[in-house]
Write an enzyme that holds these catalytic residues in place. Structure first.
Site, PDB file in Angstrom:
ATOM      1  N   THR A 163       0.877  -1.158   0.000  1.00  0.00           N
ATOM      2  CA  THR A 163       0.000   0.000   0.000  1.00  0.00           C
ATOM      3  C   THR A 163       0.915   1.209   0.000  1.00  0.00           C
ATOM      4  O   THR A 163       2.132   1.056  -0.099  1.00  0.00           O
ATOM      5  CB  THR A 163      -0.924  -0.052   1.236  1.00  0.00           C
ATOM      6  OG1 THR A 163      -1.810   1.050   1.212  1.00  0.00           O
ATOM      7  CG2 THR A 163      -0.147  -0.038   2.526  1.00  0.00           C
ATOM      8  N   ASP A 193      -7.007  -3.258   6.634  1.00  0.00           N
ATOM      9  CA  ASP A 193      -6.592  -2.393   7.748  1.00  0.00           C
ATOM     10  C   ASP A 193      -6.544  -0.919   7.387  1.00  0.00           C
ATOM     11  O   ASP A 193      -6.697  -0.058   8.267  1.00  0.00           O
ATOM     12  CB  ASP A 193      -5.196  -2.796   8.224  1.00  0.00           C
ATOM     13  CG  ASP A 193      -4.134  -2.520   7.152  1.00  0.00           C
ATOM     14  OD1 ASP A 193      -4.194  -3.167   6.087  1.00  0.00           O
ATOM     15  OD2 ASP A 193      -3.260  -1.663   7.358  1.00  0.00           O
ATOM     16  N   GLY A 213       1.101  -3.929   4.647  1.00  0.00           N
ATOM     17  CA  GLY A 213       1.371  -5.350   4.778  1.00  0.00           C
ATOM     18  C   GLY A 213       0.100  -6.169   4.773  1.00  0.00           C
ATOM     19  O   GLY A 213      -0.887  -5.793   4.139  1.00  0.00           O
ATOM     20  N   ALA A 214       0.129  -7.286   5.469  1.00  0.00           N
ATOM     21  CA  ALA A 214      -1.019  -8.189   5.541  1.00  0.00           C
ATOM     22  C   ALA A 214      -2.116  -7.543   6.377  1.00  0.00           C
ATOM     23  O   ALA A 214      -2.086  -7.554   7.609  1.00  0.00           O
ATOM     24  CB  ALA A 214      -0.595  -9.525   6.141  1.00  0.00           C
ATOM     25  N   GLY A 215      -3.095  -6.969   5.698  1.00  0.00           N
ATOM     26  CA  GLY A 215      -4.071  -6.102   6.353  1.00  0.00           C
ATOM     27  C   GLY A 215      -4.874  -6.735   7.456  1.00  0.00           C
ATOM     28  O   GLY A 215      -5.123  -6.107   8.490  1.00  0.00           O
TER      29      GLY A 215
END
EC number: 3.5.1.1
Length: 282
Positions: A163, A193, A213-215
């Site tokens: 993002t 997120d 990153g990994a939301g």
């Protein structure tokens, strides 16, 4: 004025130099502004316009073939605006600013967020699919049935994460902003997120942070707030970023990155393969 920007935490990019050049342009666009909110909006708009990042044009494609954008913005006096699941809106961070400054709300989503953006002069009905993303989606041959069929289809495809974001400081005031196209092949309408206060972005009088990153995992540990909390306890920006990522890694075992700006400087940390950043001061 001081600003730090990031282009997402994830795998090492195939062409890091051109991506870095856009990040540097974004930082310069932001630092030229006289207000932290103007600074983060200007910086993120540059990144949203580039197909080298997962935000705005060239964002991740959802299971129905559409690119939907999310964004969040917060200032050190805790003014907040966020938008989510906007179809065909490139400048998502500008739409989040509209929510913050023009409405009594902090979060507007879907078609209503798109209508709100249009009312305040933000371009809508933008084709965010790059030719490469369009071709990739067609080759994946997604199902035409409902959500259950899509869930089965995306089970082995859902992933990818990065993002864009920016945090700025000027004359005792901070602003933090994050914008994204989400994660590849996510169920249509999925929200991660990025537009959630404290997860994708957070800001207080002590400083601000933007996460990537990994939301789903970032939201579970409110990563951005975690980093800013450390600033409030007197930690410098670099240590705050590093400690927050270390805690995130221990709790989730997943990958992410965060940028932090405090009164004395900026910091960045990640546990993914890479995360490109740029800073500028004036």
């Amino acid at each position: 004025m001081r600003i730090i920007v990031h282009g997402g935490a994830g795998s090492t990019p195939d062409e890091p130099e051109p991506r870095q050049a856009v990040l540097d342009d974004a930082a310069q666009a932001g630092v030229a502004e006289s207000d932290p909110v103007d600074a983060v909006e200007a910086a993120v708009n540059v990144l949203e316009a580039s197909d080298r990042f997962n935000a705005g044009y060239g964002g991740a494609v959802q299971s129905d073939g559409r690119v939907r954008t999310d964004a969040g913005l917060m200032t050190s006096d805790r003014e907040t605006g966020a938008v989510a699941s906007m179809d065909a809106v490139q400048e998502a961070i500008s739409a989040a600013r509209v929510v913050m400054e023009e409405t009594p709300h902090i979060f507007v989503s879907g078609e209503h967020a798109v209508d709100l953006a249009a009312e305040f002069g933000i371009e809508t009905d933008v084709d965010l699919l790059t030719p490469e993303k369009r071709e990739e989606y067609e080759e994946e041959n997604p199902p035409t049935e409902g959500p259950k069929a899509h869930l089965e289809w995306l089970e082995e495809r859902f992933g990818g994460h990065d993002t864009v974001g920016a945090v700025a400081f000027e004359d005792g005031e901070f602003a933090a902003a994050t914008s994204t196209g989400g994660r590849s092949w996510a169920l249509a309408g999925r929200v991660g997120d990025v537009p959630q206060v404290g997860s994708g972005f957070y800001c207080t009088p002590a400083g601000g942070a933007s996460a990537t990153g990994a939301g789903e995992d970032i939201a579970k540990v409110t990563l951005s707030q975690r980093a800013v909390d450390k600033l409030e306890h007197g930690t410098d920006a670099q240590t705050a970023a590093a400690d927050a990522i270390a805690e995130f890694d221990e709790i989730t075992g997943s990958s992410a990155g965060v940028i932090v700006c405090g009164e004395e400087g900026t910091g960045a940390a990640f546990n993914s393969e890479g995360m490109q950043t740029s800073t500028a001061t004036r």
